[in-house]
Design a protein around this motif. Structure first.
Motif, PDB file in Angstrom:
ATOM      1  N   ILE A  78       0.828  -1.205   0.000  1.00 58.29           N
ATOM      2  CA  ILE A  78       0.000   0.000   0.000  1.00 58.29           C
ATOM      3  C   ILE A  78       0.862   1.255   0.000  1.00 58.29           C
ATOM      4  O   ILE A  78       0.550   2.241  -0.679  1.00 58.29           O
ATOM      5  CB  ILE A  78      -0.954  -0.017   1.213  1.00 58.29           C
ATOM      6  N   LEU A  79       1.973   1.224   0.722  1.00 56.25           N
ATOM      7  CA  LEU A  79       2.889   2.371   0.718  1.00 56.25           C
ATOM      8  C   LEU A  79       3.389   2.645  -0.692  1.00 56.25           C
ATOM      9  O   LEU A  79       3.466   3.803  -1.124  1.00 56.25           O
ATOM     10  CB  LEU A  79       4.069   2.108   1.649  1.00 56.25           C
ATOM     11  N   GLY A  80       3.721   1.596  -1.440  1.00 51.13           N
ATOM     12  CA  GLY A  80       4.165   1.776  -2.818  1.00 51.13           C
ATOM     13  C   GLY A  80       3.095   2.404  -3.689  1.00 51.13           C
ATOM     14  O   GLY A  80       3.384   3.254  -4.535  1.00 51.13           O
ATOM     15  N   LEU A  81       1.827   2.000  -3.468  1.00 48.17           N
ATOM     16  CA  LEU A  81       0.721   2.560  -4.256  1.00 48.17           C
ATOM     17  C   LEU A  81       0.457   4.016  -3.883  1.00 48.17           C
ATOM     18  O   LEU A  81       0.108   4.830  -4.736  1.00 48.17           O
ATOM     19  CB  LEU A  81      -0.537   1.708  -4.060  1.00 48.17           C
TER      20      LEU A  81
ATOM     21  N   ASN B   5      -7.299   6.215  -1.789  1.00 48.84           N
ATOM     22  CA  ASN B   5      -7.795   5.017  -1.117  1.00 48.84           C
ATOM     23  C   ASN B   5      -8.725   4.169  -1.979  1.00 48.84           C
ATOM     24  O   ASN B   5      -8.574   2.951  -2.036  1.00 48.84           O
ATOM     25  CB  ASN B   5      -8.477   5.396   0.197  1.00 48.84           C
ATOM     26  N   PRO B   6      -9.728   4.767  -2.666  1.00 44.04           N
ATOM     27  CA  PRO B   6     -10.604   3.939  -3.502  1.00 44.04           C
ATOM     28  C   PRO B   6      -9.841   3.231  -4.630  1.00 44.04           C
ATOM     29  O   PRO B   6     -10.160   2.088  -4.983  1.00 44.04           O
ATOM     30  CB  PRO B   6     -11.608   4.956  -4.070  1.00 44.04           C
ATOM     31  N   GLU B   7      -8.831   3.902  -5.187  1.00 43.92           N
ATOM     32  CA  GLU B   7      -8.036   3.305  -6.261  1.00 43.92           C
ATOM     33  C   GLU B   7      -7.170   2.169  -5.728  1.00 43.92           C
ATOM     34  O   GLU B   7      -6.991   1.138  -6.391  1.00 43.92           O
ATOM     35  CB  GLU B   7      -7.164   4.373  -6.911  1.00 43.92           C
ATOM     36  N   ILE B   8      -6.630   2.346  -4.514  1.00 46.14           N
ATOM     37  CA  ILE B   8      -5.838   1.283  -3.894  1.00 46.14           C
ATOM     38  C   ILE B   8      -6.722   0.078  -3.611  1.00 46.14           C
ATOM     39  O   ILE B   8      -6.337  -1.070  -3.856  1.00 46.14           O
ATOM     40  CB  ILE B   8      -5.179   1.786  -2.593  1.00 46.14           C
ATOM     41  N   ALA B   9      -7.920   0.334  -3.092  1.00 48.65           N
ATOM     42  CA  ALA B   9      -8.853  -0.759  -2.801  1.00 48.65           C
ATOM     43  C   ALA B   9      -9.184  -1.546  -4.069  1.00 48.65           C
ATOM     44  O   ALA B   9      -9.212  -2.783  -4.052  1.00 48.65           O
ATOM     45  CB  ALA B   9     -10.133  -0.192  -2.175  1.00 48.65           C
TER      46      ALA B   9
ATOM     47  N   ILE C 113      -3.371   1.786   6.256  1.00 45.03           N
ATOM     48  CA  ILE C 113      -2.706   3.092   6.199  1.00 45.03           C
ATOM     49  C   ILE C 113      -2.522   3.650   7.607  1.00 45.03           C
ATOM     50  O   ILE C 113      -1.456   4.176   7.944  1.00 45.03           O
ATOM     51  CB  ILE C 113      -3.502   4.071   5.314  1.00 45.03           C
ATOM     52  N   ASN C 114      -3.550   3.531   8.443  1.00 46.06           N
ATOM     53  CA  ASN C 114      -3.423   4.010   9.821  1.00 46.06           C
ATOM     54  C   ASN C 114      -2.294   3.277  10.552  1.00 46.06           C
ATOM     55  O   ASN C 114      -1.521   3.889  11.307  1.00 46.06           O
ATOM     56  CB  ASN C 114      -4.742   3.811  10.572  1.00 46.06           C
TER      57      ASN C 114
ATOM     58  N   ALA D 248       1.262   4.968  11.809  1.00 40.35           N
ATOM     59  CA  ALA D 248       1.655   4.907  13.212  1.00 40.35           C
ATOM     60  C   ALA D 248       3.069   4.339  13.358  1.00 40.35           C
ATOM     61  O   ALA D 248       3.877   4.848  14.137  1.00 40.35           O
ATOM     62  CB  ALA D 248       0.661   4.053  13.995  1.00 40.35           C
ATOM     63  N   LYS D 249       3.373   3.304  12.589  1.00 42.00           N
ATOM     64  CA  LYS D 249       4.694   2.677  12.669  1.00 42.00           C
ATOM     65  C   LYS D 249       5.793   3.613  12.174  1.00 42.00           C
ATOM     66  O   LYS D 249       6.867   3.701  12.761  1.00 42.00           O
ATOM     67  CB  LYS D 249       4.716   1.391  11.831  1.00 42.00           C
ATOM     68  N   ALA D 250       5.515   4.288  11.058  1.00 41.79           N
ATOM     69  CA  ALA D 250       6.544   5.107  10.413  1.00 41.79           C
ATOM     70  C   ALA D 250       6.605   6.528  10.960  1.00 41.79           C
ATOM     71  O   ALA D 250       7.546   7.262  10.675  1.00 41.79           O
ATOM     72  CB  ALA D 250       6.302   5.146   8.898  1.00 41.79           C
ATOM     73  N   GLY D 251       5.587   6.922  11.719  1.00 45.16           N
ATOM     74  CA  GLY D 251       5.561   8.282  12.239  1.00 45.16           C
ATOM     75  C   GLY D 251       5.164   9.306  11.192  1.00 45.16           C
ATOM     76  O   GLY D 251       5.502  10.492  11.319  1.00 45.16           O
ATOM     77  N   PHE D 252       4.423   8.864  10.161  1.00 45.90           N
ATOM     78  CA  PHE D 252       3.956   9.804   9.136  1.00 45.90           C
ATOM     79  C   PHE D 252       2.833  10.655   9.716  1.00 45.90           C
ATOM     80  O   PHE D 252       1.967  10.153  10.449  1.00 45.90           O
ATOM     81  CB  PHE D 252       3.424   9.067   7.905  1.00 45.90           C
ATOM     82  N   HIS D 253       2.833  11.937   9.358  1.00 43.79           N
ATOM     83  CA  HIS D 253       1.774  12.844   9.806  1.00 43.79           C
ATOM     84  C   HIS D 253       0.781  13.174   8.699  1.00 43.79           C
ATOM     85  O   HIS D 253      -0.285  13.731   8.970  1.00 43.79           O
ATOM     86  CB  HIS D 253       2.385  14.140  10.340  1.00 43.79           C
ATOM     87  N   SER D 254       1.131  12.857   7.472  1.00 41.62           N
ATOM     88  CA  SER D 254       0.244  13.152   6.346  1.00 41.62           C
ATOM     89  C   SER D 254       0.562  12.205   5.197  1.00 41.62           C
ATOM     90  O   SER D 254       1.593  11.525   5.194  1.00 41.62           O
ATOM     91  CB  SER D 254       0.420  14.600   5.871  1.00 41.62           C
TER      92      SER D 254
END
Length: 207
Positions: free
Chosen positions: A157-160, A167-171, A185-186, A190-196
């Motif tokens: 999902i990160l690659g996409l 999100n709809p396109e990934i799904a 994604i959530n 949380a693991k990577a510390g991404f804020h956006s």
């Protein structure tokens, strides 16, 4: 909420046209303009805009360098690049510096307005031609060690996200529900510390 905007371009005709056009858009207010990156850095310090619409190749200081300075000093200010250049080096320089969007000057008024609104809400915005260039870059093997561990699905999902998919396109691509995509994604945020989402795009491209 009104989005405050700084327009940066070294060509007076382009800069003035963009400023007038975007200031007329509902919910967008152009607080200042700048002719180069150095002026842009100073204008952000003075006006604290929500979004900067940034050209890349300018005298005195280019857009990528200015983006880095702005993001370091004012992390809440989002940068959308608007340029004639869509080569790999220009794209990566801008995104790695902290830009949350990248459009070419072929974009019409509606696309530019939407990019400003999306950036203000923390979403990454990439022109279709830029997304195509990033497809191969996003699929390259990792070049740095991660300090966190993602599951195979989270990595997929990160690659996409790096390709610019929503999100709809990934799904649809993975044949899973949009709710499941949001959960993954959530978890990876949380693991990577991404804020956006823009943080995820930059990380995916920098692997």
């Amino acid at each position: 909420m009104t989005i405050s905007l700084l327009v940066v371009d070294d060509q007076a005709s382009v800069r003035e046209a963009l400023a007038v056009m975007l200031d007329l858009a509902d919910g967008i207010h152009v607080v200042a303009t700048a002719t180069n990156g150095k002026e842009a850095v100073a204008a952000v310090a003075e006006h604290h805009p929500d979004v900067v619409l940034m050209d890349l190749h300018m005298p005195v200081m280019g857009g990528a360098e200015a983006t880095g300075h702005i993001r370091a000093a004012s992390p809440d200010t989002q940068i959308v690049v608007l340029t004639t250049f869509d080569d790999d080096d220009s794209i990566l320089a801008a995104l790695h510096a902290g830009a949350s969007g990248y459009l070419t000057k072929e974009a019409d008024r509606a696309k530019i307005e939407q990019a400003v609104r999306s950036a203000a809400s923390g979403q990454a915005v990439l022109a279709p031609e830029v997304q195509r260039r990033l497809l191969s870059l996003a699929s390259r093997p990792a070049r740095v060690e991660e300090t966190f561990t993602l599951t195979a699905r989270e990595r997929e999902i990160l690659g996409l996200i790096g390709e610019g998919l929503r999100n709809p396109e990934i799904a649809a691509r993975l044949v899973i529900s949009e709710a499941t995509v949001k959960t993954h994604i959530n978890n990876l945020f949380a693991k990577a510390g991404f804020h956006s989402r823009a943080d995820a795009v930059r990380y995916a491209l920098g692997r």
